[in-house]
Enzyme design. Structure first.
Site, PDB file in Angstrom:
ATOM      1  CE  LYS A 206      47.442 114.625  34.091  1.00 20.30           C
ATOM      2  NZ  LYS A 206      48.132 113.801  35.154  1.00 20.30           N
ATOM      3  CD  GLU A 287      40.060 103.412  23.311  1.00 20.97           C
ATOM      4  OE1 GLU A 287      39.497 102.261  23.881  1.00 20.97           O
ATOM      5  OE2 GLU A 287      39.569 103.916  22.310  1.00 20.97           O
ATOM      6  CB  CYS A 321      41.332  98.290  31.098  1.00 22.04           C
ATOM      7  SG  CYS A 321      42.267  98.041  29.694  1.00 22.04           S
ATOM      8  CD  GLU A 417      37.399  99.577  35.330  1.00 20.70           C
ATOM      9  OE1 GLU A 417      37.629 101.012  35.471  1.00 20.70           O
ATOM     10  OE2 GLU A 417      38.400  99.077  34.277  1.00 20.70           O
TER      11      GLU A 417
HETATM   12  P1  NAD Z   1      42.023 108.064  36.030  1.00 17.24           P
HETATM   13  O1  NAD Z   1      41.006 108.152  35.155  1.00 17.24           O
HETATM   14  O2  NAD Z   1      42.209 108.350  37.221  1.00 17.24           O
HETATM   15  O3  NAD Z   1      43.421 108.713  35.496  1.00 17.24           O
HETATM   16  C1  NAD Z   1      43.997 108.726  34.093  1.00 17.24           C
HETATM   17  C2  NAD Z   1      44.825 109.947  33.900  1.00 17.24           C
HETATM   18  O4  NAD Z   1      43.728 111.048  33.824  1.00 17.24           O
HETATM   19  C3  NAD Z   1      45.699 110.243  34.961  1.00 17.24           C
HETATM   20  O5  NAD Z   1      46.970 110.701  34.132  1.00 17.24           O
HETATM   21  C4  NAD Z   1      45.312 111.329  35.216  1.00 17.24           C
HETATM   22  O6  NAD Z   1      46.108 112.157  36.222  1.00 17.24           O
HETATM   23  C5  NAD Z   1      44.491 112.115  34.534  1.00 17.24           C
HETATM   24  N1  NAD Z   1      43.228 112.991  34.903  1.00 17.24           N
HETATM   25  C6  NAD Z   1      42.622 112.884  36.274  1.00 17.24           C
HETATM   26  N2  NAD Z   1      41.814 113.944  36.262  1.00 17.24           N
HETATM   27  C7  NAD Z   1      41.808 114.540  35.080  1.00 17.24           C
HETATM   28  C8  NAD Z   1      41.175 115.828  34.476  1.00 17.24           C
HETATM   29  N3  NAD Z   1      40.178 116.422  35.088  1.00 17.24           N
HETATM   30  N4  NAD Z   1      41.525 116.258  33.211  1.00 17.24           N
HETATM   31  C9  NAD Z   1      42.677 115.546  32.507  1.00 17.24           C
HETATM   32  N5  NAD Z   1      43.358 114.635  33.061  1.00 17.24           N
HETATM   33  C10 NAD Z   1      42.930 114.043  34.312  1.00 17.24           C
HETATM   34  O7  NAD Z   1      42.570 106.414  35.665  1.00 17.24           O
HETATM   35  P2  NAD Z   1      43.646 105.371  36.155  1.00 17.24           P
HETATM   36  O8  NAD Z   1      43.419 105.205  37.426  1.00 17.24           O
HETATM   37  O9  NAD Z   1      45.127 106.227  35.973  1.00 17.24           O
HETATM   38  O10 NAD Z   1      43.690 104.406  35.422  1.00 17.24           O
HETATM   39  C11 NAD Z   1      42.446 103.372  35.408  1.00 17.24           C
HETATM   40  C12 NAD Z   1      41.546 103.143  34.536  1.00 17.24           C
HETATM   41  O11 NAD Z   1      42.257 103.193  33.402  1.00 17.24           O
HETATM   42  C13 NAD Z   1      40.688 102.155  34.744  1.00 17.24           C
HETATM   43  O12 NAD Z   1      39.375 102.558  34.637  1.00 17.24           O
HETATM   44  C14 NAD Z   1      41.107 101.162  33.481  1.00 17.24           C
HETATM   45  O13 NAD Z   1      40.078 100.612  33.021  1.00 17.24           O
HETATM   46  C15 NAD Z   1      41.450 102.233  32.368  1.00 17.24           C
HETATM   47  N6  NAD Z   1      42.264 101.748  31.294  1.00 17.24           N
HETATM   48  C16 NAD Z   1      41.822 101.618  30.215  1.00 17.24           C
HETATM   49  C17 NAD Z   1      42.439 101.065  29.274  1.00 17.24           C
HETATM   50  C18 NAD Z   1      41.975 100.982  27.721  1.00 17.24           C
HETATM   51  O14 NAD Z   1      42.635 100.652  26.918  1.00 17.24           O
HETATM   52  N7  NAD Z   1      40.528 100.927  27.542  1.00 17.24           N
HETATM   53  C19 NAD Z   1      43.777 100.614  29.399  1.00 17.24           C
HETATM   54  C20 NAD Z   1      44.312 101.054  30.673  1.00 17.24           C
HETATM   55  C21 NAD Z   1      43.680 101.348  31.690  1.00 17.24           C
END
Ligand code: NAD
Length: 516
Positions: A206, A287, A321, A417
């Site tokens: 997804k 993550e 991140c 963040e």
């Molecule tokens: P997000 O949590 O908004 O979305 C991540 C994914 O989750 C998307 O595909 C989204 O559609 C999906 N999602 C949303 N609601 C959901 C639900 N209820 N059930 C299942 N999936 C759902 O994050 P984002 O805005 O895409 O990314 C930014 C975040 O990611 C920041 O917090 C960043 O620090 C983190 N990040 C972490 C790492 C790491 O390795 N630790 C790497 C990259 C990004």
């Protein structure tokens, strides 16, 4: 025989011919790749729905990158069923066969490397260098995990007593739901898709709703490379509707998620609930976010500190991140470091990333823009604005790199963040205090220390609690196979993507004992 793993080299854009090649790729993507529609893929079948998710260029907000069909709850369930059926054959394919698919996919991406990177420029607003690194990392995940699977296919050595033959082998787990973020729209999406695949699991991907086009094209690459139908299923959809359905399904075995703390913890909780008919406990690889610190010690090199802080804070507009959004600097060098970071920052160009001279592009979308501008207002209350502070969302979502000095260690902009180009400086009186401040958030992802003091390096190794700790460099830019990546505390489950233990998280270890 496979060759030794080496990370994919980065393109040297100071070379004229590389600049020309990239401009050509941008032209190709602008002319031939944009505006297309992509269906869902379930069990190899293309399914087009009326509802669409449209991907826009964050630098030119009316420009459509493409659109994907949007799954319903029923289609998400169908995808899990397809993956469950395909698992019964895929799980028995040879590891080499699975690995070879990844090698072929890597080769195919390499042949169109600049076109893929150009798509990342368009879909996520990445400047050339950042887009090139994202594509390189996607290739690295394919190359690295393929080799790792071959290595793990014989299991690991254990002891056997007289009259017995013992083996410790790895077997696939089951249906994996892969949920990537939009910021490493190629690398992380590809990494969390192919790690379970090569380990013998089947996948329902997804994609992130802001960046589904690169994911659709990657699935095409995987199919061409030989992934059988049902083994990879592509189901874009709303996070809350489709995401919850995929996570809750009793036939889901693994959820591999990278994204925010908020969504990650929600998934973690939901996955813990055993659903009717479920015969196993789900595994969650989550993550999540970061609030990463660069410490500058009193004897730290000021120029190195300033360059490291600048790169960590503003690379890809702070939307990593690992972004170094907090600088904790010893009072003896504080003024000099702040002044130099401001100087470097103000020399850089923020604008459309299609231009080679752009250092920083837009933030991803309107919601991000509003959120970050909100934090800038908070920052004005909590610190002294020394650079930036303005935004312009008339054409795209542009925010000037913003720096606040003299911020209290407990302030919101030092704790939460922001995921945008906002940097906070805090002054400390000692290395002890620096470590205490570095550890005072709920996150524990990356960190860096700029110091020439060997005793302080050794102390930080023990006492700076982050998953990825760097010395005398930036705190971003982990490379697959060189800097396995993952965080502590609320940054996640510390899965260490791109590391030697990663694939084993997707498999069950099995002990086999024969008596003779
Ligand atoms: P997000 O949590 O908004 O979305 C991540 C994914 O989750 C998307 O595909 C989204 O559609 C999906 N999602 C949303 N609601 C959901 C639900 N209820 N059930 C299942 N999936 C759902 O994050 P984002 O805005 O895409 O990314 C930014 C975040 O990611 C920041 O917090 C960043 O620090 C983190 N990040 C972490 C790492 C790491 O390795 N630790 C790497 C990259 C990004």
């Amino acid at each position: 025989m496979t060759t030794l793993y080496r990370h994919e080299p980065f393109t040297d854009f100071s070379q004229k011919e590389n600049q020309e090649a990239f401009k050509k790729a941008l032209k190709t993507v602008n002319k031939e790749w944009l505006g297309k529609e992509y269906p869902l893929i379930i069990n190899g079948e293309r399914i087009t729905t009326d509802a669409k998710i449209v991907s826009y260029n964050p630098a030119k907000k009316d420009e459509v990158i493409g659109s994907v069909s949007k799954a319903t709850k029923e289609l998400a369930e169908k995808a899990i069923e397809a993956a469950a059926t395909a698992f019964e054959t895929w799980r028995y394919t040879k590891a080499e066969e699975r690995a070879n698919i990844l090698f072929r996919a890597a080769a195919s991406i390499r042949r169109k490397k600049h076109e893929f990177s150009a798509l990342l420029v368009k879909e996520a607003g990445k400047p050339w260098k950042e887009a090139d690194a994202d594509t390189a990392e996607a290739i690295d995940f394919l190359e690295y995990y393929a080799r790792q699977m071959i290595e793990l296919s014989n299991g690991k050595p254990i002891n056997s007593r007289e009259g017995e033959y013992n083996q410790y082998i790895y077997t696939p787990t089951g249906v994996t739901v892969s949920i990537p973020p939009w910021n490493f729209l190629f690398a992380i999406m590809a990494g969390i898709t192919v790690a379970p695949l090569v380990s013998g699991n089947t996948v329902v991907l997804k994609p992130a709703s802001a960046t589904p086009i690169i994911a659709a094209r990657f699935v095409e690459v995987l199919e061409e490379a030989g992934v059988p139908k049902g083994v990879i299923n592509f189901v874009p959809g709303s996070g809350s509707e489709v995401g919850d359905t995929l996570v809750d399904h009793p036939k889901t075995s693994i959820i591999t998620f990278t994204g925010s703390r908020e969504v990650g913890t929600r998934i973690f909780e939901r996955a813990a609930v055993v659903q009717p008919g479920q015969q196993h406990l789900k595994q969650v690889i989550a993550e999540m976010g970061g609030k990463d610190t660069i410490i500058v010690d009193k004897d730290g090199d000021v120029e190195l500190a300033a360059q490291s802080i600048f790169t960590s804070a503003f690379g890809f507009a702070g939307q990593k991140c690992s972004a170094g959004s907090r600088a904790v600097v010893h009072a003896d060098v504080y003024d000099a470091v702040v002044e130099r970071v401001v100087e470097i920052t103000e020399e850089q160009i923020t604008g459309n990333p299609e231009s080679h001279s752009t250092y920083m592009g837009p933030v991803i979308d309107a919601a991000s823009y509003e959120k970050i501008m909100g934090y800038i207002e908070i920052g004005k209350e909590e610190g002294r604005l020394v650079s930036g502070g303005t935004g312009d969302d008339s054409k795209g979502f542009f925010i000037q790199p913003t720096i606040f000095a003299d911020v209290d260690a407990e302030a919101k902009i030092m704790q939460e963040e922001i995921f945008g180009p906002v940097l906070a400086f805090s002054k400390v009186a000692s290395f002890d205090e620096a470590l205490q401040v570095a550890n005072n958030t709920e996150y524990g992802l990356t960190g860096a220390v700029i110091t020439n003091n060997r005793a302080h390096i050794e102390r930080a190794k023990q006492e700076f609690h982050v998953g990825n700790l760097y010395f005398n460099r930036n705190c971003t830019g982990a490379i697959v196979g060189y800097h396995p990546f993952g965080g502590f505390k609320m940054s996640g489950t510390d899965s260490k993507a791109g590391g030697p233990d990663y694939l084993t998280l997707h498999m069950n270890a099995k002990t086999v004992s024969e008596t003779y």
